[in-house]
Design an enzyme around this catalytic site. Structure first.
Site, PDB file in Angstrom:
ATOM      1  N   PHE A 245       0.815  -1.225   0.000  1.00 37.18           N
ATOM      2  CA  PHE A 245       0.000   0.000   0.000  1.00 37.18           C
ATOM      3  C   PHE A 245       0.845   1.270   0.000  1.00 37.18           C
ATOM      4  O   PHE A 245       0.375   2.339   0.391  1.00 37.18           O
ATOM      5  CB  PHE A 245      -0.982   0.011   1.178  1.00 37.18           C
ATOM      6  CG  PHE A 245      -1.822  -1.227   1.283  1.00 37.18           C
ATOM      7  CD1 PHE A 245      -2.676  -1.597   0.244  1.00 37.18           C
ATOM      8  CD2 PHE A 245      -1.753  -2.045   2.400  1.00 37.18           C
ATOM      9  CE1 PHE A 245      -3.437  -2.751   0.324  1.00 37.18           C
ATOM     10  CE2 PHE A 245      -2.518  -3.207   2.482  1.00 37.18           C
ATOM     11  CZ  PHE A 245      -3.365  -3.556   1.446  1.00 37.18           C
ATOM     12  N   ILE A 470       2.464  -7.514  -5.139  1.00 43.10           N
ATOM     13  CA  ILE A 470       2.193  -7.219  -3.722  1.00 43.10           C
ATOM     14  C   ILE A 470       0.812  -7.738  -3.307  1.00 43.10           C
ATOM     15  O   ILE A 470       0.230  -7.291  -2.320  1.00 43.10           O
ATOM     16  CB  ILE A 470       2.361  -5.710  -3.411  1.00 43.10           C
ATOM     17  CG1 ILE A 470       1.391  -4.840  -4.215  1.00 43.10           C
ATOM     18  CG2 ILE A 470       3.785  -5.266  -3.686  1.00 43.10           C
ATOM     19  CD1 ILE A 470       1.447  -3.345  -3.826  1.00 43.10           C
ATOM     20  N   THR A 472      -1.407  -8.069  -5.899  1.00 44.55           N
ATOM     21  CA  THR A 472      -2.213  -7.429  -6.930  1.00 44.55           C
ATOM     22  C   THR A 472      -2.545  -8.350  -8.102  1.00 44.55           C
ATOM     23  O   THR A 472      -3.535  -8.133  -8.795  1.00 44.55           O
ATOM     24  CB  THR A 472      -1.413  -6.233  -7.470  1.00 44.55           C
ATOM     25  OG1 THR A 472      -0.032  -6.620  -7.544  1.00 44.55           O
ATOM     26  CG2 THR A 472      -1.514  -5.056  -6.535  1.00 44.55           C
ATOM     27  N   GLY A 513       1.678  -0.160 -11.914  1.00 49.15           N
ATOM     28  CA  GLY A 513       2.376  -1.432 -12.080  1.00 49.15           C
ATOM     29  C   GLY A 513       1.811  -2.308 -13.179  1.00 49.15           C
ATOM     30  O   GLY A 513       2.554  -2.849 -14.001  1.00 49.15           O
ATOM     31  N   ALA A 514       0.501  -2.485 -13.210  1.00 46.78           N
ATOM     32  CA  ALA A 514      -0.107  -3.425 -14.161  1.00 46.78           C
ATOM     33  C   ALA A 514       0.136  -2.962 -15.592  1.00 46.78           C
ATOM     34  O   ALA A 514       0.653  -3.721 -16.423  1.00 46.78           O
ATOM     35  CB  ALA A 514      -1.601  -3.550 -13.882  1.00 46.78           C
ATOM     36  N   LYS A 690      -5.132   0.918 -18.036  1.00 47.27           N
ATOM     37  CA  LYS A 690      -4.715   1.932 -17.074  1.00 47.27           C
ATOM     38  C   LYS A 690      -4.721   1.297 -15.687  1.00 47.27           C
ATOM     39  O   LYS A 690      -4.834   0.087 -15.558  1.00 47.27           O
ATOM     40  CB  LYS A 690      -5.607   3.173 -17.176  1.00 47.27           C
ATOM     41  CG  LYS A 690      -5.373   3.911 -18.507  1.00 47.27           C
ATOM     42  CD  LYS A 690      -6.027   5.278 -18.579  1.00 47.27           C
ATOM     43  CE  LYS A 690      -7.486   5.163 -18.901  1.00 47.27           C
ATOM     44  NZ  LYS A 690      -8.024   6.470 -19.415  1.00 47.27           N
ATOM     45  N   GLY A 691      -4.582   2.104 -14.657  1.00 43.58           N
ATOM     46  CA  GLY A 691      -4.511   1.565 -13.297  1.00 43.58           C
ATOM     47  C   GLY A 691      -5.886   1.446 -12.677  1.00 43.58           C
ATOM     48  O   GLY A 691      -6.830   2.152 -13.043  1.00 43.58           O
ATOM     49  N   GLY A 693      -5.936  -0.106  -9.052  1.00 43.53           N
ATOM     50  CA  GLY A 693      -5.763  -0.439  -7.630  1.00 43.53           C
ATOM     51  C   GLY A 693      -5.923   0.732  -6.696  1.00 43.53           C
ATOM     52  O   GLY A 693      -6.270   0.552  -5.530  1.00 43.53           O
ATOM     53  N   GLU A 694      -5.681   1.926  -7.170  1.00 44.30           N
ATOM     54  CA  GLU A 694      -5.861   3.102  -6.322  1.00 44.30           C
ATOM     55  C   GLU A 694      -7.198   3.781  -6.602  1.00 44.30           C
ATOM     56  O   GLU A 694      -7.843   4.305  -5.688  1.00 44.30           O
ATOM     57  CB  GLU A 694      -4.701   4.075  -6.530  1.00 44.30           C
ATOM     58  CG  GLU A 694      -3.393   3.453  -6.103  1.00 44.30           C
ATOM     59  CD  GLU A 694      -2.211   4.401  -6.114  1.00 44.30           C
ATOM     60  OE1 GLU A 694      -1.287   4.173  -5.326  1.00 44.30           O
ATOM     61  OE2 GLU A 694      -2.193   5.356  -6.906  1.00 44.30           O
TER      62      GLU A 694
HETATM   63 MO1  MOS Z   1       1.543   3.394  -3.955  1.00 45.02          MO
HETATM   64  S1  MOS Z   1       1.067   4.613  -2.415  1.00 45.02           S
HETATM   65  O1  MOS Z   1       2.502   4.422  -4.954  1.00 45.02           O
HETATM   66  O2  MOS Z   1       2.321   2.024  -3.383  1.00 45.02           O
END
Ligand code: MOS
Length: 734
Positions: A245, A470, A472, A513-514, A690-691, A693-694
């Site tokens: 995280f 992590i 993910t 990351g993905a 695109k991302g 997870g956030e």
């Molecule tokens: Mo994220 S807060 O860039 O692991």
């Protein structure tokens, strides 16, 4: 591979494997306990010893003396390494706080010694015998007390601290309807399941480290700098990670202490940070105070929008960038944002999942709910009315894709938004029921990423990159990418991650990351396809890779045969051009929540949650959904319970364990749904992804706050929304 023009059709678009709900390829290793996490250490030839850290008992000052004789004489003790014996210690490039070395204390639980013993229990018992004398200095521990002294930071995460467009003050004064409120978010802890842990072993001047890291190359560089050795002498591995995280983005002291303990004893040394150290020794999400001002026409069109944020950090640190989404989310001709940074002597503040946007939207999306009420409008209508397809600060920059409106309208329909009633008007027994909504927004960052792929004589494809997983799903989406590119089934792909001997990847952070790591794998696979075609004398443009075979014209050859006894390899790096200058890349979503609040006690129970996300191509709907439901759960914690409580006299986080720092458990989250809009974004990468997870965290807590308001009529602007903040305003038992 340079990515500087939007992607056209490529092998990923076949979507035979990418985009499918492939189960985690590492799942079996994990559920059977065979995935080796950092602290486990199963090297048969290593004789492990155990290091236990000692943390500073003061928040600011100097160590005047340390007496380690009792610790050294304790049973089983092999060595005691202290911060005084370790020299001044360098700061890593990515760290605000000095991790170890010297007599200065910057924050509570800064590591000041490590005791190494034959067993963990012996090390822990001896650590309690280390005697320390301190010269304590006055520190600054309350953001509210130092708010007025906050200054404009030099750097705000690579962005301008302030922006201004048009005449904000004038337009705000002239607006028919205005809102001007302060909101606060507390310090939060990553509270990942696996605490930070490392094993270090020296062989001559070469150091091997098994650790739990989101960013292999950053850690390796910073560890080399901290130890004063050549980076090439360090082999760092982090194949499995029990959550990060953001708390494992930057080198932590467990790796440093393990390396120093191993040096002192000649043994392989294991160090884990005890749970309280996670709160006070490592980083946290800094608290914010945010002022939001919005002015609108009587029909709801925003004419002025202003967002200011105050946060604190150690000297040399940066602000929590909580205003970032306000620069991009809603239309409005007159605008301002500003970040102000105060010096605090609390532990280092730094990135936690969706840094900036997560706390920023906790405030902004309550403000939008409040503005809707002032206007007598539905809050979804208000957001739709103020949608913008261009960067509102730079209108010549369009969004590459933006379907916030689609997320809101589909979500409203699926959730049954038409059942929402005016505040405090729906009751079931002793429960007040309410619904809330919030927009989700998070930028899409691009980081270069490399990979190497090898095809062997048996037709097996091996991918190597220092990317981390992590929790993910990196292993799985990387396998899907490579399989799609070479026309192989997923079980013919072996993915090796988290090792500094592999090409440097984007790593796991910032929800990049993905998209970035799979793009690096894509680039390497393009190279491998070219190598296969060249070896066979095929034209690589018309060679088709399918079913374990490569075809061109009337020739078709098995990949295993093409690879031959020596095999074939491809290695490349995806690098990003300047598409982001002309176009804004972001991810969007909408969160819907239904809550029940006990009308006597103020206890809030979440009943249902729905997230609708528009984030480019979804590489794997199973792992993507898992990211989003985890994020929604984190948002529930942020709304209702999570808060690092500051002892403003002594300067530390008091509730530094999972008993006092309350994260949601299963019983807190009865029902979650996630929908993804069908999108591909050719501007994001060859993967068109695109991302996610956030994004899943952004806005959730505000949707819960808004649902609580709708249930009770009590508006809370200070997180977490605990019973005490509701109880005075509740209608009570009639
Ligand atoms: Mo994220 S807060 O860039 O692991």
């Amino acid at each position: 591979m340079q990515f500087d023009t939007p992607a056209t059709t490529n092998p990923i678009d076949q979507l035979k494997i990418v985009g499918r709900p492939v189960r985690r390829i590492d799942g079996e290793l994990k559920v059977t306990g065979r995935a080796t996490y950092a602290y486990e250490g199963r090297e048969p030839n290593l004789h492990y010893a155990y290091g236990y850290p000692v943390g500073s008992a003061i928040a600011k000052g100097r160590i005047t003396a340390m007496d380690v004789t009792a610790a050294q004489d304790a049973p089983g003790v092999l060595a005691v390494v202290t911060t005084l014996s370790a020299g001044e210690g360098e700061k890593g490039e990515y760290n605000t706080a000095r991790l170890f070395g010297g007599d200065r204390i910057q924050h509570y639980h800064q590591a000041i010694a490590v005791v190494v013993a034959e067993t963990f229990e012996q090390a822990r018992a001896a650590a309690a015998l280390v005697k320390v004398d301190y010269a304590r200095e006055e520190g600054s521990y309350s953001l509210h007390d130092v708010r007025q002294a906050a200054v404009k930071p030099e750097d705000a995460g690579g962005s301008e601290p302030d922006t201004a467009v048009g005449d904000f003050e004038g337009a705000f004064r002239a607006a028919a309807v205005t809102l001007d409120e302060d909101y606060t978010t507390p310090d939060q802890s990553h509270a990942m399941m696996e605490p930070h842990a490392s094993i270090a072993a020296w062989s001559g001047d070469e150091l091997t480290v098994w650790t739990s890291s989101q960013m292999i190359d950053w850690w390796r560089s910073d560890l080399a700098k901290t130890l004063g050795i050549d980076k090439e002498k360090i082999h760092l591995m982090s194949p499995f990670i029990g959550g990060g995280f953001g708390g494992k983005l930057f080198l932590r002291v467990d790796a440093v202490l393990a390396a120093l303990g191993a040096k002192a004893t000649g043994r392989a040394v294991k160090v884990t940070l005890p749970r309280p150290f996670v709160a006070n020794n490592t980083t946290h999400r800094p608290a914010t105070i945010q002022r939001i001002r919005i002015g609108a026409d009587s029909d709801g069109a925003i004419t002025a929008i202003g967002h200011e944020s105050w946060s604190g950090d150690l000297p040399g640190g940066g602000p929590e960038t909580a205003v970032m989404q306000t620069r991009l989310l809603y239309a409005g001709t007159n605008r301002m944002t500003a970040m102000r940074l105060a010096t605090l002597d609390l532990p280092e503040g730094n990135a936690m999942r969706a840094p900036g946007e997560a706390p920023g939207l906790m405030a902004l999306e309550i403000a939008m709910d409040e503005l809707a009420e002032k206007l007598g409008m539905d809050p979804i209508q208000l957001r739709i009315l103020n949608d913008t397809q261009v960067d509102p600060e730079n209108p010549e920059r369009p969004f590459t894709q933006r379907d916030l409106v689609g997320c809101l309208t589909l979500g409203a329909q699926q959730f049954g938004w038409d059942q929402r009633r005016p505040p405090a008007s729906r009751r079931e027994g002793n429960w007040l029921i309410g619904m809330g909504v919030a927009a989700a927004f998070r930028n899409n960052m691009l980081i270069s990423s490399s990979a190497r792929v090898r095809l062997d004589h048996a037709g097996m494809l091996t991918v190597e990159t220092d990317m981390t997983d992590i929790g993910t799903g990196s292993y799985t989406i990387i396998a899907q990418t490579a399989a799609e590119m070479l026309g192989l089934p997923v079980d013919k792909v072996s993915v090796k991650l988290g090792d500094s001997r592999f090409p440097v990847s984007a790593g796991s952070g910032g929800q990049f990351g993905a998209n970035c790591s799979t793009s690096g794998v894509y680039a390497a696979c393009v190279k491998l396809r070219e190598a296969v075609a060249a070896k066979l004398g095929f034209n690589s443009d018309d060679a088709v890779f399918e079913g374990g075979v490569v075809c061109s014209g009337n020739r078709s050859i098995a990949l295993a045969e093409a690879a031959g006894p020596e095999g074939l390899a491809g290695e490349d790096k995806i690098e990003w051009g300047d598409l982001s200058d002309s176009h804004q890349q972001s991810t969007f979503g909408a969160h819907f929540v239904e809550v029940a609040v006990d009308l006597a006690t103020g206890e809030t129970r979440i009943r249902r949650m729905l997230a609708v996300c528009a984030a480019g191509r979804i590489l794997n709907p199973l792992t993507a959904r898992s990211q989003v439901i985890g994020a929604m759960t984190m948002g529930a914690g942020g709304a209702l319970s999570e808060e690092l409580v500051v002892d403003t006299a002594r300067g530390y986080f008091v509730n530094h364990d999972l008993a006092g720092y309350e994260v949601p458990v299963h019983a807190d989250i009865p029902h979650q749904d996630v929908l993804f809009l069908d999108e591909t974004d050719p501007y994001s990468s060859p993967m068109k992804a695109k991302g996610i997870g956030e994004l899943g965290l952004c806005g959730v807590s505000a949707a819960i706050a808004n649902a609580i308001y709708n249930a009770t009529g009590v508006r809370v602007r200070h997180y977490p929304i605990t019973l005490d903040k509701l109880i005075g305003g509740l209608p009570g038992l009639a």
